[in-house]
Design a protein around this motif. Structure first.
Motif, PDB file in Angstrom:
ATOM      1  N   VAL A  84       0.866  -1.178   0.000  1.00 33.80           N
ATOM      2  CA  VAL A  84       0.000   0.000   0.000  1.00 33.80           C
ATOM      3  C   VAL A  84       0.907   1.234   0.000  1.00 33.80           C
ATOM      4  CG1 VAL A  84      -1.816   1.229   1.223  1.00 33.80           C
ATOM      5  CG2 VAL A  84      -1.769  -1.263   1.272  1.00 33.80           C
ATOM      6  N   PRO A  85       0.768   2.121  -0.995  1.00 32.34           N
ATOM      7  CA  PRO A  85       1.620   3.312  -1.055  1.00 32.34           C
ATOM      8  C   PRO A  85       1.288   4.320   0.051  1.00 32.34           C
ATOM      9  CG  PRO A  85       0.518   2.919  -3.152  1.00 32.34           C
ATOM     10  CD  PRO A  85      -0.074   1.980  -2.158  1.00 32.34           C
ATOM     11  N   LYS A  99     -13.540  -6.035   6.945  1.00 33.55           N
ATOM     12  CA  LYS A  99     -12.625  -6.652   7.903  1.00 33.55           C
ATOM     13  C   LYS A  99     -11.704  -5.613   8.525  1.00 33.55           C
ATOM     14  CE  LYS A  99      -9.095 -10.048   8.659  1.00 33.55           C
ATOM     15  NZ  LYS A  99      -7.858 -10.496   8.136  1.00 33.55           N
ATOM     16  N   MET A 100     -10.991  -4.849   7.676  1.00 31.41           N
ATOM     17  CA  MET A 100     -10.039  -3.870   8.199  1.00 31.41           C
ATOM     18  C   MET A 100      -9.663  -2.885   7.105  1.00 31.41           C
ATOM     19  SD  MET A 100      -6.363  -5.867   8.185  1.00 31.41           S
ATOM     20  CE  MET A 100      -6.867  -7.117   9.308  1.00 31.41           C
ATOM     21  N   THR A 101      -8.924  -1.865   7.522  1.00 33.85           N
ATOM     22  CA  THR A 101      -8.369  -0.892   6.594  1.00 33.85           C
ATOM     23  C   THR A 101      -6.856  -0.987   6.678  1.00 33.85           C
ATOM     24  OG1 THR A 101     -10.263   0.574   6.947  1.00 33.85           O
ATOM     25  CG2 THR A 101      -8.294   1.542   5.970  1.00 33.85           C
ATOM     26  N   TRP A 102      -6.225  -1.187   5.524  1.00 36.05           N
ATOM     27  CA  TRP A 102      -4.770  -1.265   5.492  1.00 36.05           C
ATOM     28  C   TRP A 102      -4.195   0.121   5.276  1.00 36.05           C
ATOM     29  CZ3 TRP A 102      -4.003  -5.804   1.505  1.00 36.05           C
ATOM     30  CH2 TRP A 102      -4.243  -7.013   2.142  1.00 36.05           C
ATOM     31  N   GLY A 103      -3.209   0.467   6.077  1.00 32.62           N
ATOM     32  CA  GLY A 103      -2.455   1.700   5.873  1.00 32.62           C
ATOM     33  C   GLY A 103      -1.254   1.409   4.987  1.00 32.62           C
ATOM     34  N   ALA A 104      -0.343   2.390   4.894  1.00 31.32           N
ATOM     35  CA  ALA A 104       0.841   2.244   4.051  1.00 31.32           C
ATOM     36  C   ALA A 104       1.723   1.110   4.573  1.00 31.32           C
ATOM     37  CB  ALA A 104       1.622   3.549   4.026  1.00 31.32           C
ATOM     38  N   GLY A 105       2.278   0.325   3.647  1.00 34.32           N
ATOM     39  CA  GLY A 105       3.178  -0.758   4.021  1.00 34.32           C
ATOM     40  C   GLY A 105       2.897  -2.037   3.258  1.00 34.32           C
TER      41      GLY A 105
END
Length: 180
Positions: A84-85, A99-105
């Motif tokens: 994820v940029p 389910k969830m929110t992905w942040g940068a990484g």
């Protein structure tokens, strides 16, 4: 037995024609790779060499199956690793539910079960809306052009809160302009 068409009238048997007929029969029963390998095995003279070749054929088939399986597994793993940029968020659903929110990484999603529902930019964005008619206190109608700067703080609410968030911002802006 097939008589060779190029032979003399003494009805000689053409061994090349017999081998080609066997080859055509095998083509219907085996795949292309088996036909080639079986044709090579028929060319071997001794029975012992044939048996050893057939055992090696089975080993080669099992090795090919293992290699293909490893390639498929590796492709699935590589396809499910996501980066994820910066200034973006990915909203993840598992079996159709948030389910969830992905942040940068770097992230790994479960194959065939999880999916990326939406990619949301967390940068400040600019929207230019068409001019809105506004009536002033002295009953004069004016056209006011609006520009809205906005930034998303919660990707989950942006994804699931409103069906069309940009249209909602436009309507909210027009309503606010009429109250001024």
């Amino acid at each position: 037995r097939i008589v060779c068409p190029l032979s003399s009238p003494s009805d000689q048997i053409c061994p090349d024609r017999i081998i080609s007929v066997k080859f055509m029969c095998l083509l219907y029963w085996f795949s292309i790779e088996n036909v080639i390998l079986v044709a090579i095995a028929e060319r071997l003279q001794s029975r012992g060499k044939k048996m050893a070749f057939m055992q090696n054929l089975q080993e080669v088939k099992s090795m090919i199956a293992v290699i293909v399986l490893l390639i498929v597994v590796l492709a699935i793993v590589i396809a499910n690793v996501r980066i994820v940029p910066q200034a973006e968020a990915y909203v993840i659903e598992r079996l159709g539910r948030y389910k969830m929110t992905w942040g940068a990484g770097l992230h790994l999603k479960t194959p065939f079960i999880e999916r990326i529902a939406r990619r949301v930019s967390l940068k400040e964005q600019v929207l230019d809306f068409p001019p809105q008619p506004v009536i002033t206190k002295d009953n004069v109608t004016m056209q006011i052009d609006t520009v809205v700067f906005f930034r998303i703080f919660d990707a989950k609410l942006y994804t699931y809160g409103v069906v069309n968030p940009i249209k909602a911002l436009e309507n909210l802006t027009a309503t606010t302009l009429r109250n001024i």
